[in-house]
Design an enzyme around this catalytic site. Structure first.
Site, PDB file in Angstrom:
ATOM      1  N   THR A  55       0.817  -1.214   0.000  1.00 56.05           N
ATOM      2  CA  THR A  55       0.000   0.000   0.000  1.00 56.05           C
ATOM      3  C   THR A  55       0.851   1.265   0.000  1.00 56.05           C
ATOM      4  OG1 THR A  55      -1.779  -1.152   1.161  1.00 56.05           O
ATOM      5  CG2 THR A  55      -1.794   1.246   1.242  1.00 56.05           C
ATOM      6  N   LYS A  58       7.392   2.582  12.734  1.00 50.97           N
ATOM      7  CA  LYS A  58       7.395   3.074  14.117  1.00 50.97           C
ATOM      8  C   LYS A  58       7.821   1.999  15.103  1.00 50.97           C
ATOM      9  CE  LYS A  58       2.460   2.227  14.099  1.00 50.97           C
ATOM     10  NZ  LYS A  58       2.384   2.106  12.636  1.00 50.97           N
ATOM     11  N   GLU A  60       9.606  10.557   9.128  1.00 51.45           N
ATOM     12  CA  GLU A  60       8.383  11.332   9.303  1.00 51.45           C
ATOM     13  C   GLU A  60       7.142  10.456   9.248  1.00 51.45           C
ATOM     14  OE1 GLU A  60       6.202  13.789  10.470  1.00 51.45           O
ATOM     15  OE2 GLU A  60       7.833  15.040   9.741  1.00 51.45           O
ATOM     16  N   VAL A  87       5.262   8.178  12.458  1.00 47.81           N
ATOM     17  CA  VAL A  87       4.383   8.650  13.532  1.00 47.81           C
ATOM     18  C   VAL A  87       3.253   9.480  12.946  1.00 47.81           C
ATOM     19  CG1 VAL A  87       4.239  10.044  15.628  1.00 47.81           C
ATOM     20  CG2 VAL A  87       6.262   8.638  15.212  1.00 47.81           C
ATOM     21  N   ILE A 147       0.698  13.565   9.206  1.00 52.50           N
ATOM     22  CA  ILE A 147       0.894  14.770  10.014  1.00 52.50           C
ATOM     23  C   ILE A 147       2.393  15.037  10.135  1.00 52.50           C
ATOM     24  CG2 ILE A 147       0.526  15.852  12.260  1.00 52.50           C
ATOM     25  CD1 ILE A 147      -1.827  14.024  12.701  1.00 52.50           C
ATOM     26  N   ASP A 196       0.276   0.415  19.401  1.00 54.38           N
ATOM     27  CA  ASP A 196       0.663   1.247  18.273  1.00 54.38           C
ATOM     28  C   ASP A 196       0.874   2.693  18.727  1.00 54.38           C
ATOM     29  OD1 ASP A 196       0.579   1.800  15.153  1.00 54.38           O
ATOM     30  OD2 ASP A 196      -0.790   3.240  16.067  1.00 54.38           O
ATOM     31  N   LYS A 207       4.491   5.189  18.979  1.00 55.28           N
ATOM     32  CA  LYS A 207       4.572   6.562  18.479  1.00 55.28           C
ATOM     33  C   LYS A 207       4.950   7.526  19.600  1.00 55.28           C
ATOM     34  CE  LYS A 207       1.001   5.577  15.040  1.00 55.28           C
ATOM     35  NZ  LYS A 207      -0.428   5.739  14.707  1.00 55.28           N
TER      36      LYS A 207
END
Length: 460
Positions: free
Chosen positions: A43, A137, A166, A169, A173, A238, A242
Protein backbone atom coordinates in the site's frame (compact mmCIF):
# COMPACT_ATOMS: atom_id res chain seq x y z
CA UNK A 1 0.66 24.88 11.75
CA UNK A 2 4.32 24.97 11.01
CA UNK A 3 5.33 24.76 7.37
CA UNK A 4 8.69 23.36 6.38
CA UNK A 5 10.72 25.87 4.36
CA UNK A 6 12.56 24.14 1.55
CA UNK A 7 15.84 25.85 0.70
CA UNK A 8 17.56 24.65 -2.46
CA UNK A 9 21.19 25.64 -3.03
CA UNK A 10 22.37 24.82 -6.51
CA UNK A 11 26.10 24.25 -7.01
CA UNK A 12 27.77 26.33 -9.71
CA UNK A 13 28.50 24.56 -12.96
CA UNK A 14 31.87 24.61 -14.74
CA UNK A 15 32.53 27.31 -17.35
CA UNK A 16 31.87 25.03 -20.32
CA UNK A 17 29.34 22.73 -18.68
CA UNK A 18 25.96 22.69 -20.44
CA UNK A 19 23.22 24.46 -18.47
CA UNK A 20 20.52 22.16 -17.11
CA UNK A 21 17.15 22.23 -18.84
CA UNK A 22 14.58 24.51 -17.28
CA UNK A 23 10.93 23.80 -16.54
CA UNK A 24 8.19 26.30 -17.26
CA UNK A 25 8.73 27.56 -13.70
CA UNK A 26 12.40 28.26 -14.53
CA UNK A 27 13.45 25.59 -12.02
CA UNK A 28 16.26 23.30 -13.20
CA UNK A 29 15.20 19.84 -14.19
CA UNK A 30 17.28 16.81 -13.27
CA UNK A 31 20.96 17.69 -13.72
CA UNK A 32 21.78 14.79 -11.41
CA UNK A 33 19.67 12.05 -9.91
CA UNK A 34 19.16 10.42 -6.53
CA UNK A 35 18.56 6.75 -7.16
CA UNK A 36 16.39 4.97 -4.63
CA UNK A 37 15.45 1.41 -3.77
CA UNK A 38 12.11 0.73 -2.13
CA UNK A 39 11.76 -2.32 0.11
CA UNK A 40 8.06 -3.10 0.22
CA UNK A 41 5.70 -2.80 -2.73
CA UNK A 42 2.40 -2.80 -0.89
CA UNK A 43 0.00 0.00 0.00
CA UNK A 44 2.57 2.59 1.08
CA UNK A 45 5.31 1.52 -1.32
CA UNK A 46 2.92 1.82 -4.24
CA UNK A 47 1.81 5.24 -3.03
CA UNK A 48 5.43 6.43 -2.95
CA UNK A 49 6.01 5.27 -6.52
CA UNK A 50 2.84 7.04 -7.69
CA UNK A 51 3.73 10.36 -6.04
CA UNK A 52 7.32 10.27 -7.33
CA UNK A 53 6.05 9.52 -10.84
CA UNK A 54 3.21 12.02 -11.03
CA UNK A 55 4.97 14.91 -9.23
CA UNK A 56 8.39 14.45 -10.81
CA UNK A 57 8.93 18.01 -12.01
CA UNK A 58 7.67 19.57 -8.80
CA UNK A 59 9.85 17.33 -6.64
CA UNK A 60 12.94 17.98 -8.76
CA UNK A 61 12.45 21.71 -8.29
CA UNK A 62 12.03 21.29 -4.52
CA UNK A 63 15.17 19.17 -4.41
CA UNK A 64 17.27 21.92 -6.00
CA UNK A 65 17.45 20.30 -9.41
CA UNK A 66 18.23 16.80 -8.16
CA UNK A 67 16.03 14.23 -9.89
CA UNK A 68 14.61 11.27 -7.97
CA UNK A 69 14.56 7.92 -9.72
CA UNK A 70 13.17 4.64 -8.43
CA UNK A 71 15.68 2.06 -9.59
CA UNK A 72 14.56 -1.08 -7.72
CA UNK A 73 11.52 -2.24 -5.74
CA UNK A 74 11.81 -5.27 -3.47
CA UNK A 75 8.63 -7.32 -2.99
CA UNK A 76 7.79 -10.66 -1.41
CA UNK A 77 6.15 -12.06 -4.54
CA UNK A 78 7.04 -10.77 -8.01
CA UNK A 79 4.08 -12.57 -9.55
CA UNK A 80 1.53 -10.66 -7.49
CA UNK A 81 -0.48 -8.11 -9.45
CA UNK A 82 0.20 -4.50 -8.38
CA UNK A 83 -2.14 -1.53 -8.39
CA UNK A 84 0.64 0.87 -9.40
CA UNK A 85 2.67 1.26 -12.59
CA UNK A 86 6.35 0.45 -12.63
CA UNK A 87 8.44 3.55 -13.46
CA UNK A 88 10.59 3.39 -16.63
CA UNK A 89 13.85 1.54 -16.03
CA UNK A 90 12.75 0.24 -12.61
CA UNK A 91 13.34 -3.39 -11.66
CA UNK A 92 11.17 -5.52 -9.35
CA UNK A 93 13.00 -8.15 -7.31
CA UNK A 94 12.49 -10.50 -4.38
CA UNK A 95 16.12 -10.19 -3.26
CA UNK A 96 16.85 -7.29 -0.90
CA UNK A 97 20.57 -7.57 -1.69
CA UNK A 98 19.73 -6.19 -5.14
CA UNK A 99 19.19 -2.92 -3.28
CA UNK A 100 21.69 -3.14 -0.44
CA UNK A 101 24.59 -4.23 -2.65
CA UNK A 102 23.85 -1.85 -5.53
CA UNK A 103 26.43 0.95 -5.41
CA UNK A 104 24.22 3.10 -7.67
CA UNK A 105 21.42 3.24 -5.11
CA UNK A 106 21.84 6.24 -2.82
CA UNK A 107 18.76 5.88 -0.62
CA UNK A 108 16.76 2.93 0.72
CA UNK A 109 13.09 3.34 1.62
CA UNK A 110 11.88 0.69 4.08
CA UNK A 111 8.09 0.19 4.08
CA UNK A 112 7.99 -3.57 4.59
CA UNK A 113 7.00 -3.40 8.27
CA UNK A 114 7.92 -5.67 11.16
CA UNK A 115 11.07 -5.48 13.25
CA UNK A 116 13.22 -8.40 12.07
CA UNK A 117 13.63 -8.21 8.29
CA UNK A 118 13.12 -4.45 8.44
CA UNK A 119 15.95 -4.08 10.95
CA UNK A 120 18.29 -5.98 8.64
CA UNK A 121 17.29 -3.64 5.80
CA UNK A 122 17.66 -0.40 7.74
CA UNK A 123 20.90 -1.32 9.50
CA UNK A 124 22.34 -2.89 6.36
CA UNK A 125 21.64 0.25 4.34
CA UNK A 126 23.13 2.59 6.94
CA UNK A 127 26.27 0.47 7.22
CA UNK A 128 26.68 0.77 3.46
CA UNK A 129 26.38 4.55 3.84
CA UNK A 130 23.03 4.81 2.12
CA UNK A 131 20.43 7.29 3.30
CA UNK A 132 17.37 5.63 4.85
CA UNK A 133 13.71 6.63 4.94
CA UNK A 134 11.32 4.44 6.91
CA UNK A 135 7.69 4.39 8.04
CA UNK A 136 8.42 1.76 10.69
CA UNK A 137 7.40 3.07 14.12
CA UNK A 138 7.74 -0.32 15.81
CA UNK A 139 11.35 -0.67 14.67
CA UNK A 140 12.34 2.85 15.71
CA UNK A 141 10.62 2.64 19.11
CA UNK A 142 12.30 -0.71 19.83
CA UNK A 143 15.75 0.14 18.45
CA UNK A 144 16.14 3.92 18.74
CA UNK A 145 19.37 3.87 20.83
CA UNK A 146 20.89 1.32 18.42
CA UNK A 147 19.91 3.37 15.39
CA UNK A 148 21.33 6.52 16.96
CA UNK A 149 24.61 4.79 17.82
CA UNK A 150 24.93 3.41 14.30
CA UNK A 151 24.27 6.83 12.79
CA UNK A 152 26.96 8.37 15.00
CA UNK A 153 29.43 5.68 13.98
CA UNK A 154 28.65 5.93 10.26
CA UNK A 155 28.74 9.73 10.32
CA UNK A 156 32.01 9.98 12.25
CA UNK A 157 33.81 10.35 8.92
CA UNK A 158 32.86 11.30 5.39
CA UNK A 159 29.65 12.67 3.95
CA UNK A 160 26.69 12.59 6.31
CA UNK A 161 24.17 9.77 5.99
CA UNK A 162 20.56 10.85 6.62
CA UNK A 163 17.77 8.99 8.43
CA UNK A 164 14.19 10.09 7.81
CA UNK A 165 11.15 8.75 9.66
CA UNK A 166 8.38 11.33 9.30
CA UNK A 167 5.94 8.64 8.17
CA UNK A 168 6.55 6.50 11.25
CA UNK A 169 4.38 8.65 13.53
CA UNK A 170 0.82 9.75 12.74
CA UNK A 171 1.01 9.12 9.00
CA UNK A 172 0.61 12.35 7.08
CA UNK A 173 0.89 14.77 10.01
CA UNK A 174 4.32 16.52 9.91
CA UNK A 175 4.90 15.96 13.63
CA UNK A 176 8.46 14.57 13.35
CA UNK A 177 9.92 17.47 11.36
CA UNK A 178 8.00 19.90 13.57
CA UNK A 179 9.57 18.50 16.74
CA UNK A 180 13.02 18.31 15.11
CA UNK A 181 13.08 21.87 13.78
CA UNK A 182 10.38 24.14 15.20
CA UNK A 183 10.97 23.71 18.93
CA UNK A 184 14.76 23.99 19.01
CA UNK A 185 14.58 27.24 20.97
CA UNK A 186 11.61 26.15 23.05
CA UNK A 187 10.97 23.78 25.95
CA UNK A 188 8.16 21.28 25.50
CA UNK A 189 6.25 20.63 28.71
CA UNK A 190 3.54 18.27 27.44
CA UNK A 191 2.60 16.10 24.47
CA UNK A 192 -0.97 14.91 24.33
CA UNK A 193 -2.91 13.45 21.48
CA UNK A 194 -4.98 10.93 19.57
CA UNK A 195 -2.33 8.78 17.95
CA UNK A 196 -4.24 5.83 16.48
CA UNK A 197 -6.83 6.28 13.75
CA UNK A 198 -8.40 2.83 14.10
CA UNK A 199 -9.34 3.23 17.76
CA UNK A 200 -10.52 6.82 17.25
CA UNK A 201 -12.79 5.62 14.44
CA UNK A 202 -14.11 2.82 16.68
CA UNK A 203 -14.77 5.08 19.66
CA UNK A 204 -16.52 7.62 17.42
CA UNK A 205 -18.80 4.91 16.00
CA UNK A 206 -19.46 3.29 19.39
CA UNK A 207 -20.58 6.62 20.81
CA UNK A 208 -22.60 7.86 17.81
CA UNK A 209 -24.34 4.62 16.85
CA UNK A 210 -24.32 2.53 20.01
CA UNK A 211 -22.33 -0.23 18.28
CA UNK A 212 -20.67 -2.78 20.54
CA UNK A 213 -16.89 -3.00 20.78
CA UNK A 214 -16.85 -6.45 19.11
CA UNK A 215 -19.02 -5.41 16.14
CA UNK A 216 -17.07 -2.19 15.76
CA UNK A 217 -13.73 -4.03 15.61
CA UNK A 218 -15.10 -6.41 12.97
CA UNK A 219 -16.11 -3.47 10.79
CA UNK A 220 -12.80 -1.65 11.38
CA UNK A 221 -10.90 -4.73 10.21
CA UNK A 222 -13.10 -5.07 7.12
CA UNK A 223 -12.47 -1.42 6.21
CA UNK A 224 -8.70 -1.83 6.62
CA UNK A 225 -8.42 0.53 9.60
CA UNK A 226 -7.12 -2.19 11.93
CA UNK A 227 -3.75 -3.92 11.65
CA UNK A 228 -3.66 -7.61 10.72
CA UNK A 229 -3.18 -8.17 14.45
CA UNK A 230 -5.71 -5.65 15.84
CA UNK A 231 -4.19 -5.97 19.33
CA UNK A 232 -1.56 -3.42 18.28
CA UNK A 233 -4.37 -0.90 17.75
CA UNK A 234 -7.03 -1.72 20.35
CA UNK A 235 -4.45 -2.60 23.00
CA UNK A 236 -2.83 0.83 22.69
CA UNK A 237 0.57 -0.55 21.63
CA UNK A 238 0.66 1.25 18.27
CA UNK A 239 0.05 4.58 20.03
CA UNK A 240 2.68 3.70 22.65
CA UNK A 241 5.38 3.17 19.99
CA UNK A 242 4.57 6.56 18.48
CA UNK A 243 4.62 8.22 21.89
CA UNK A 244 8.03 6.72 22.74
CA UNK A 245 9.52 8.22 19.56
CA UNK A 246 7.99 11.64 20.16
CA UNK A 247 9.23 11.66 23.77
CA UNK A 248 12.80 11.46 22.53
CA UNK A 249 12.31 14.28 20.04
CA UNK A 250 10.35 16.56 22.36
CA UNK A 251 12.14 15.99 25.66
CA UNK A 252 15.46 14.42 24.65
CA UNK A 253 14.75 11.38 26.85
CA UNK A 254 15.10 7.74 25.82
CA UNK A 255 12.24 5.74 27.33
CA UNK A 256 11.81 2.00 26.82
CA UNK A 257 8.30 1.72 25.40
CA UNK A 258 7.60 -1.30 27.62
CA UNK A 259 7.99 1.01 30.62
CA UNK A 260 5.19 3.28 29.42
CA UNK A 261 1.85 2.45 31.04
CA UNK A 262 -0.45 1.17 28.29
CA UNK A 263 -4.18 0.42 28.39
CA UNK A 264 -6.39 -0.10 25.35
CA UNK A 265 -10.08 0.30 24.62
CA UNK A 266 -11.22 -3.30 25.02
CA UNK A 267 -13.07 -2.75 28.31
CA UNK A 268 -15.04 0.36 27.35
CA UNK A 269 -18.81 -0.17 27.47
CA UNK A 270 -21.78 1.79 26.16
CA UNK A 271 -22.54 2.82 29.75
CA UNK A 272 -19.23 4.75 29.81
CA UNK A 273 -20.29 6.86 26.82
CA UNK A 274 -23.65 7.49 28.50
CA UNK A 275 -22.01 8.75 31.69
CA UNK A 276 -19.41 10.74 29.75
CA UNK A 277 -21.95 12.50 27.55
CA UNK A 278 -25.02 12.88 29.72
CA UNK A 279 -23.67 13.38 33.23
CA UNK A 280 -20.12 14.64 32.72
CA UNK A 281 -20.33 16.57 29.45
CA UNK A 282 -17.65 15.08 27.26
CA UNK A 283 -16.48 11.98 25.42
CA UNK A 284 -13.89 9.18 25.56
CA UNK A 285 -10.67 9.13 23.54
CA UNK A 286 -7.59 6.92 23.54
CA UNK A 287 -4.82 9.36 24.43
CA UNK A 288 -1.05 9.21 24.46
CA UNK A 289 0.35 11.66 27.00
CA UNK A 290 3.87 12.66 28.06
CA UNK A 291 4.33 15.45 30.57
CA UNK A 292 7.26 17.07 32.33
CA UNK A 293 6.87 17.92 36.01
CA UNK A 294 6.93 21.62 36.91
CA UNK A 295 10.51 21.46 38.18
CA UNK A 296 11.62 19.92 34.87
CA UNK A 297 13.39 16.79 36.14
CA UNK A 298 10.64 14.14 36.11
CA UNK A 299 8.75 12.85 33.07
CA UNK A 300 5.56 10.79 33.07
CA UNK A 301 4.03 9.07 30.05
CA UNK A 302 1.07 6.80 29.40
CA UNK A 303 -1.42 5.56 26.82
CA UNK A 304 -4.97 5.11 28.06
CA UNK A 305 -8.62 5.79 27.35
CA UNK A 306 -9.51 9.10 28.97
CA UNK A 307 -12.60 11.15 29.63
CA UNK A 308 -12.16 14.30 27.54
CA UNK A 309 -14.47 17.18 28.55
CA UNK A 310 -16.31 19.37 26.09
CA UNK A 311 -14.18 22.44 25.48
CA UNK A 312 -11.01 20.41 24.96
CA UNK A 313 -10.07 20.50 21.26
CA UNK A 314 -9.32 16.76 21.26
CA UNK A 315 -12.98 16.06 22.13
CA UNK A 316 -14.07 16.99 18.58
CA UNK A 317 -11.40 14.96 16.72
CA UNK A 318 -13.48 12.11 15.30
CA UNK A 319 -13.22 9.21 12.88
CA UNK A 320 -9.80 7.97 11.66
CA UNK A 321 -8.10 11.28 12.37
CA UNK A 322 -5.00 11.86 14.51
CA UNK A 323 -4.18 15.00 16.48
CA UNK A 324 -1.15 15.92 18.56
CA UNK A 325 -1.19 18.87 20.94
CA UNK A 326 2.21 20.29 21.96
CA UNK A 327 2.41 22.53 25.03
CA UNK A 328 5.61 24.54 25.37
CA UNK A 329 7.05 27.56 27.12
CA UNK A 330 7.36 29.83 24.06
CA UNK A 331 4.53 28.74 21.77
CA UNK A 332 2.20 27.70 24.62
CA UNK A 333 -0.14 25.44 22.63
CA UNK A 334 0.25 24.04 19.09
CA UNK A 335 -2.07 21.50 17.48
CA UNK A 336 -1.35 19.32 14.45
CA UNK A 337 -4.30 17.44 12.95
CA UNK A 338 -4.59 15.11 9.98
CA UNK A 339 -4.85 11.61 8.60
CA UNK A 340 -2.80 9.24 10.70
CA UNK A 341 -2.63 6.39 8.21
CA UNK A 342 -3.50 5.38 4.68
CA UNK A 343 -1.71 5.01 1.38
CA UNK A 344 -1.14 8.60 0.35
CA UNK A 345 -0.89 10.34 3.75
CA UNK A 346 1.90 7.94 4.77
CA UNK A 347 3.52 7.90 1.33
CA UNK A 348 3.47 11.71 1.28
CA UNK A 349 5.54 11.81 4.48
CA UNK A 350 8.02 9.33 2.99
CA UNK A 351 8.35 11.50 -0.14
CA UNK A 352 8.95 14.56 2.04
CA UNK A 353 11.91 12.76 3.61
CA UNK A 354 13.16 11.55 0.23
CA UNK A 355 13.21 15.13 -1.07
CA UNK A 356 14.99 16.20 2.12
CA UNK A 357 17.69 13.62 1.45
CA UNK A 358 17.98 14.71 -2.18
CA UNK A 359 18.70 18.31 -1.20
CA UNK A 360 20.87 17.30 1.78
CA UNK A 361 18.52 19.15 4.08
CA UNK A 362 16.91 16.47 6.23
CA UNK A 363 16.85 17.46 9.94
CA UNK A 364 19.21 15.78 12.40
CA UNK A 365 17.40 12.63 13.46
CA UNK A 366 17.85 12.66 17.24
CA UNK A 367 19.62 15.92 18.02
CA UNK A 368 17.98 16.65 21.37
CA UNK A 369 19.23 14.55 24.28
CA UNK A 370 19.30 15.03 28.02
CA UNK A 371 20.43 12.85 30.90
CA UNK A 372 19.06 14.82 33.87
CA UNK A 373 15.40 13.74 33.53
CA UNK A 374 13.98 10.75 35.42
CA UNK A 375 11.11 8.76 33.92
CA UNK A 376 8.32 8.01 36.43
CA UNK A 377 6.01 5.10 35.72
CA UNK A 378 3.06 6.72 37.51
CA UNK A 379 1.02 9.84 36.88
CA UNK A 380 -1.49 12.02 38.68
CA UNK A 381 -4.92 13.11 37.50
CA UNK A 382 -8.54 13.11 38.43
CA UNK A 383 -9.90 9.65 37.67
CA UNK A 384 -13.13 8.06 36.50
CA UNK A 385 -13.93 4.69 38.10
CA UNK A 386 -16.95 2.77 36.79
CA UNK A 387 -18.36 0.14 39.16
CA UNK A 388 -21.14 -2.40 38.67
CA UNK A 389 -22.86 -3.27 41.93
CA UNK A 390 -25.51 -5.42 43.59
CA UNK A 391 -27.80 -3.70 46.05
CA UNK A 392 -26.59 -3.87 49.64
CA UNK A 393 -26.77 -1.60 52.67
CA UNK A 394 -23.65 0.49 53.33
CA UNK A 395 -22.10 0.58 49.85
CA UNK A 396 -21.27 4.29 49.95
CA UNK A 397 -19.80 4.03 53.43
CA UNK A 398 -17.67 1.04 52.48
CA UNK A 399 -16.47 2.81 49.32
CA UNK A 400 -15.54 5.88 51.37
CA UNK A 401 -13.54 3.73 53.79
CA UNK A 402 -11.65 2.05 50.91
CA UNK A 403 -10.81 5.42 49.35
CA UNK A 404 -9.63 6.86 52.67
CA UNK A 405 -7.46 3.80 53.28
CA UNK A 406 -5.58 4.44 50.01
CA UNK A 407 -5.48 8.25 50.34
CA UNK A 408 -7.96 8.89 47.53
CA UNK A 409 -10.39 11.80 47.88
CA UNK A 410 -13.85 11.56 46.31
CA UNK A 411 -14.91 14.43 44.07
CA UNK A 412 -18.35 13.08 43.14
CA UNK A 413 -20.51 9.96 42.82
CA UNK A 414 -22.73 9.68 39.74
CA UNK A 415 -25.55 7.26 38.95
CA UNK A 416 -28.02 7.18 36.11
CA UNK A 417 -31.59 6.28 37.08
CA UNK A 418 -32.32 2.55 37.13
CA UNK A 419 -28.71 1.69 36.36
CA UNK A 420 -26.75 -1.07 38.09
CA UNK A 421 -23.58 0.97 37.51
CA UNK A 422 -22.30 4.04 39.28
CA UNK A 423 -19.24 6.20 38.63
CA UNK A 424 -16.76 7.59 41.11
CA UNK A 425 -14.84 10.74 40.12
CA UNK A 426 -11.78 11.29 42.30
CA UNK A 427 -9.91 14.40 43.25
CA UNK A 428 -6.46 14.89 41.69
CA UNK A 429 -4.04 12.20 42.82
CA UNK A 430 -1.66 9.44 41.72
CA UNK A 431 -2.87 6.57 39.55
CA UNK A 432 -1.12 4.05 41.78
CA UNK A 433 -3.49 4.95 44.63
CA UNK A 434 -6.69 4.73 42.60
CA UNK A 435 -5.56 1.34 41.22
CA UNK A 436 -5.43 0.08 44.81
CA UNK A 437 -8.94 1.37 45.35
CA UNK A 438 -10.18 -0.38 42.19
CA UNK A 439 -8.57 -3.67 43.23
CA UNK A 440 -10.10 -3.58 46.72
CA UNK A 441 -13.52 -2.56 45.40
CA UNK A 442 -13.50 -5.60 43.08
CA UNK A 443 -13.13 -7.78 46.16
CA UNK A 444 -16.13 -6.25 47.95
CA UNK A 445 -19.29 -8.35 48.27
CA UNK A 446 -21.39 -5.69 46.53
CA UNK A 447 -19.14 -5.31 43.46
CA UNK A 448 -20.02 -7.28 40.32
CA UNK A 449 -17.13 -8.11 37.98
CA UNK A 450 -14.23 -5.82 37.15
CA UNK A 451 -14.12 -2.07 37.53
CA UNK A 452 -13.03 0.29 34.74
CA UNK A 453 -10.57 3.09 35.36
CA UNK A 454 -9.47 6.04 33.22
CA UNK A 455 -8.04 9.53 33.83
CA UNK A 456 -9.98 12.75 33.35
CA UNK A 457 -8.20 15.00 30.85
CA UNK A 458 -7.97 18.71 31.60
CA UNK A 459 -9.74 21.18 29.30
CA UNK A 460 -6.60 23.13 28.51
Amino acid sequence: MHAAILVALAAGAGAFAPAPALSHRAAPLSAEALKIGIVGGGTVGGGIVEILTHKQEQLTACAGGVGIEVKTVVVRDKSKERDWALPPGCTVTEDVDDVLDDADIDLVVEVAGGTTFAKDVVFGALKKRKDVVTANKALIAACLPEIEALLEDVNAEGEKVSFGFEAAVCGGIPIIHTLQTDFVGDSVTRLRGIMNGCTNWMLTKMEAEGVSYTDCLTEASALGYAEADPTLDVGGFDARSKLAIMIRLAFGVDVNEDDISCKGITNIKQVDFAYAKELLGGTIKLLGVAEMAAEGHELTAYVTPAFVPDGNTLAVIDDAINAVEITSENLQSSLLVGRGAGRFPTANSCVSDIVGCARKGLPEAFAKKTTDVTFMNDFSSQFYLRIQYRNEVGIVGNLGDICAKHDVSIYSLLQKPESDYFVLITEYGPRSNIKKVAAEVEGASWCVGDTFLMPVATKE
